[in-house]
Write an enzyme that holds these catalytic residues in place. Structure first.
Site, PDB file in Angstrom:
ATOM      1  N   LYS A  76       5.808 -12.396   6.582  1.00 15.47           N
ATOM      2  CA  LYS A  76       5.510 -12.383   7.840  1.00 15.47           C
ATOM      3  C   LYS A  76       4.511 -12.634   8.375  1.00 15.47           C
ATOM      4  O   LYS A  76       4.886 -12.723  10.539  1.00 15.47           O
ATOM      5  CB  LYS A  76       6.302 -11.234   7.657  1.00 15.47           C
ATOM      6  CG  LYS A  76       4.909 -10.706   7.470  1.00 15.47           C
ATOM      7  CD  LYS A  76       5.216  -8.549   7.169  1.00 15.47           C
ATOM      8  CE  LYS A  76       4.435  -7.586   6.027  1.00 15.47           C
ATOM      9  NZ  LYS A  76       4.335  -6.671   5.770  1.00 15.47           N
ATOM     10  N   TRP A  87      -2.037   3.365  -2.710  1.00 16.13           N
ATOM     11  CA  TRP A  87      -2.653   3.108  -2.215  1.00 16.13           C
ATOM     12  C   TRP A  87      -2.274   1.979  -1.291  1.00 16.13           C
ATOM     13  O   TRP A  87      -1.313   1.629  -0.352  1.00 16.13           O
ATOM     14  CB  TRP A  87      -3.668   1.822  -2.626  1.00 16.13           C
ATOM     15  CG  TRP A  87      -4.472   1.490  -2.274  1.00 16.13           C
ATOM     16  CD1 TRP A  87      -5.206   1.996  -1.937  1.00 16.13           C
ATOM     17  CD2 TRP A  87      -5.250   0.231  -1.540  1.00 16.13           C
ATOM     18  NE1 TRP A  87      -6.646   1.888  -1.020  1.00 16.13           N
ATOM     19  CE2 TRP A  87      -6.141   0.058  -0.972  1.00 16.13           C
ATOM     20  CE3 TRP A  87      -4.338  -1.029  -1.745  1.00 16.13           C
ATOM     21  CZ2 TRP A  87      -6.826  -0.946  -0.654  1.00 16.13           C
ATOM     22  CZ3 TRP A  87      -4.347  -1.884  -0.576  1.00 16.13           C
ATOM     23  CH2 TRP A  87      -6.372  -1.970  -0.385  1.00 16.13           C
ATOM     24  N   PRO A 129       1.009  -8.490  -5.226  1.00 16.89           N
ATOM     25  CA  PRO A 129       1.613  -9.660  -5.894  1.00 16.89           C
ATOM     26  C   PRO A 129       1.554 -10.082  -4.287  1.00 16.89           C
ATOM     27  O   PRO A 129       2.517 -10.902  -4.559  1.00 16.89           O
ATOM     28  CB  PRO A 129       2.707  -9.031  -6.812  1.00 16.89           C
ATOM     29  CG  PRO A 129       2.751  -7.342  -6.467  1.00 16.89           C
ATOM     30  CD  PRO A 129       1.461  -6.532  -6.159  1.00 16.89           C
ATOM     31  N   GLN A 157      12.267  -1.907   1.691  1.00 17.04           N
ATOM     32  CA  GLN A 157      11.075  -2.271   1.319  1.00 17.04           C
ATOM     33  C   GLN A 157      11.281  -2.420  -0.368  1.00 17.04           C
ATOM     34  O   GLN A 157      10.677  -3.061  -0.773  1.00 17.04           O
ATOM     35  CB  GLN A 157       9.648  -2.104   1.754  1.00 17.04           C
ATOM     36  CG  GLN A 157       9.674  -2.564   3.072  1.00 17.04           C
ATOM     37  CD  GLN A 157       8.200  -2.223   3.174  1.00 17.04           C
ATOM     38  OE1 GLN A 157       7.235  -0.927   2.903  1.00 17.04           O
ATOM     39  NE2 GLN A 157       7.154  -2.909   5.176  1.00 17.04           N
ATOM     40  N   GLY A 180       3.744  -2.060  -3.690  1.00 11.53           N
ATOM     41  CA  GLY A 180       3.760  -0.323  -2.261  1.00 11.53           C
ATOM     42  C   GLY A 180       4.431  -1.316  -1.252  1.00 11.53           C
ATOM     43  O   GLY A 180       5.272  -1.605  -1.022  1.00 11.53           O
ATOM     44  N   GLN A 208      -5.667  -3.029 -14.976  1.00 15.13           N
ATOM     45  CA  GLN A 208      -4.484  -3.713 -13.527  1.00 15.13           C
ATOM     46  C   GLN A 208      -5.491  -4.635 -12.688  1.00 15.13           C
ATOM     47  O   GLN A 208      -6.796  -3.590 -11.953  1.00 15.13           O
ATOM     48  CB  GLN A 208      -4.638  -2.363 -13.056  1.00 15.13           C
ATOM     49  CG  GLN A 208      -4.157  -2.178 -12.230  1.00 15.13           C
ATOM     50  CD  GLN A 208      -3.757  -0.975 -11.026  1.00 15.13           C
ATOM     51  OE1 GLN A 208      -3.826  -0.402 -10.115  1.00 15.13           O
ATOM     52  NE2 GLN A 208      -3.353   0.631 -11.591  1.00 15.13           N
ATOM     53  N   TYR A 232      -7.250   7.521  -3.797  1.00 11.12           N
ATOM     54  CA  TYR A 232      -6.362   7.116  -2.739  1.00 11.12           C
ATOM     55  C   TYR A 232      -6.160   8.705  -1.819  1.00 11.12           C
ATOM     56  O   TYR A 232      -5.717   9.709  -1.876  1.00 11.12           O
ATOM     57  CB  TYR A 232      -5.468   6.941  -2.800  1.00 11.12           C
ATOM     58  CG  TYR A 232      -5.037   5.836  -3.573  1.00 11.12           C
ATOM     59  CD1 TYR A 232      -5.928   5.550  -3.865  1.00 11.12           C
ATOM     60  CD2 TYR A 232      -3.940   5.049  -4.754  1.00 11.12           C
ATOM     61  CE1 TYR A 232      -6.272   3.717  -4.810  1.00 11.12           C
ATOM     62  CE2 TYR A 232      -3.775   4.300  -5.161  1.00 11.12           C
ATOM     63  CZ  TYR A 232      -5.210   3.596  -6.049  1.00 11.12           C
ATOM     64  OH  TYR A 232      -5.544   2.282  -6.182  1.00 11.12           O
ATOM     65  N   GLU A 236      13.750  -3.983  -2.046  1.00 13.83           N
ATOM     66  CA  GLU A 236      13.984  -5.165  -1.990  1.00 13.83           C
ATOM     67  C   GLU A 236      13.344  -5.666  -2.454  1.00 13.83           C
ATOM     68  O   GLU A 236      13.332  -6.303  -3.553  1.00 13.83           O
ATOM     69  CB  GLU A 236      13.886  -5.982  -0.180  1.00 13.83           C
ATOM     70  CG  GLU A 236      13.263  -7.775   0.025  1.00 13.83           C
ATOM     71  CD  GLU A 236      12.613  -7.654   0.907  1.00 13.83           C
ATOM     72  OE1 GLU A 236      12.594  -8.676   1.303  1.00 13.83           O
ATOM     73  OE2 GLU A 236      12.096  -7.040   2.010  1.00 13.83           O
TER      74      GLU A 236
END
Length: 348
Positions: A217, A21, A208, A292, A286, A178, A54, A295
């Site tokens: 950040k 998304w 999350p 990313q 996402g 969801q 989407y 990680e």
């Protein structure tokens, strides 16, 4: 990467699900999107989530292209139906017509004969629920769908669907929900989680990281960093800025020692917290860059101890939202369903 059962079903899903998304076909160029999916596969992620709405179908197309050449049986693909996909009067909702047509269109875009999980993106109070449930059941019988789920339904709506499915003698019941769920947004805990746990329905927790806020950040009193989703074009800033505030951002910064002591980044801490919560089968992430994905995927298998969980609660305190009625208020479908991807500003 570890795997968990989706609720009480036999379907195993990776602890981390990769979703697209606001990324594939919208904010992220094709090459970067393909790289993110490759990074997900390299990290052991086998579960991928998307939706027909989407990027107006482009997200499904890109996901299908990214998974081309991957053994179909080795991945789990989930998509959704409900929100407006066109200008026609039936290009929306959970009518039999829209469900069957949208499923066929999703399969074409994804380049597959079936999806592992087909989800009602929102509840549709304009269509009889029995019509919706029978249409979903027919798709399972046709072999186009293996399992059924919902997204952002209230506990009462899920309860009604389960009871009606039993009355109709439908064997294919809901196995997943969801919802938006993270350290800050816990509205499913009072009603939805207890109901779903009792009925064997697993949670696919989206956002999350709370749109990146829980990565730390975003700093209090400072403009969003260049390159962040809040500073990007498109619709992303509209969604993110709803959860930005100096006090909230200050408290998030206070979580850094908790993450450091656990040997985690802030993003990993947020994902690990979600995976520790009762009823959660998988955390949906996402990404706009492959690093990313790598990680966040490293949070799989992490088990935060009770002390870390307590410190998170103490730090966030009264900023945590637990009002169960907010699912209904935020996700309510308008009479003419908003023509954007969301009727509430927080689609997943």
């Amino acid at each position: 990467m570890e795997h968990r059962h989706l609720g009480r079903s036999g379907l195993l899903v990776s602890e981390i699900t990769y979703g697209n998304w606001l990324t594939h076909g919208e904010l992220v160029a094709r090459a970067a999107a393909l790289s993110c999916v490759r990074a997900a596969l390299d990290a052991g992620i086998t579960t991928f989530d998307t939706a027909d709405v989407y990027a107006r179908g482009a997200a499904e197309e890109l996901l299908g292209q990214a998974l081309r050449g991957v053994r179909r049986e080795s991945v789990e693909i989930a998509t959704k139906v409900c929100l407006r996909t066109g200008d026609g009067p039936n290009d929306q909702g959970l009518s039999r017509k829209h469900i069957l047509e949208s499923c066929n269109a999703s399969l074409r875009r994804l380049g597959t004969d079936y999806v592992d999980l087909y989800q009602a993106h929102r509840f549709d109070d304009q269509t009889p629920l029995d019509e919706t449930l029978i249409a979903f059941d027919d798709l399972v019988r046709q072999g186009k769908v293996l399992y059924l789920g919902v997204s952002e339904w209230t506990a009462a709506q899920i309860r009604e669907a389960l009871d009606l499915a039993d009355q109709l003698g439908l064997r294919n019941r809901i196995v997943s929900n969801q919802p938006q769920y993270n350290m800050l947004w816990r509205v499913i805990e009072p009603e939805i989680v207890p109901l779903c746990d009792g009925e064997g329905i697993g949670q696919i927790a989206f956002q999350p990281l709370s749109q990146g806020v829980l990565t730390g950040k975003y700093q209090p009193g400072q403009a969003p960093p260049v390159g962040s989703r809040a500073a990007s074009g498109g619709r992303a800033p509209m969604f993110i800025r709803r959860v930005l505030g100096d006090e909230l951002l200050r408290r998030v910064q206070e979580l850094r020692p908790v993450a450091a002591e656990a040997g985690l980044s802030m993003a990993q801490l947020a994902v690990a917290w979600t995976l520790r919560r009762p009823g959660v089968s998988t955390a949906l992430i996402g990404a706009s860059r492959p690093e990313q994905v790598t990680e966040n995927a490293a949070a799989a298998g992490v088990r935060l101890d009770d002390e870390a969980m307590r410190r998170i609660d103490d730090t966030l305190g009264d900023l945590v939202e637990t009002d169960a009625t907010k699912t209904a208020r935020m996700m309510a479908v308008k009479p003419d369903w908003a023509r954007s991807e969301s009727t509430a500003g927080q689609p997943g």
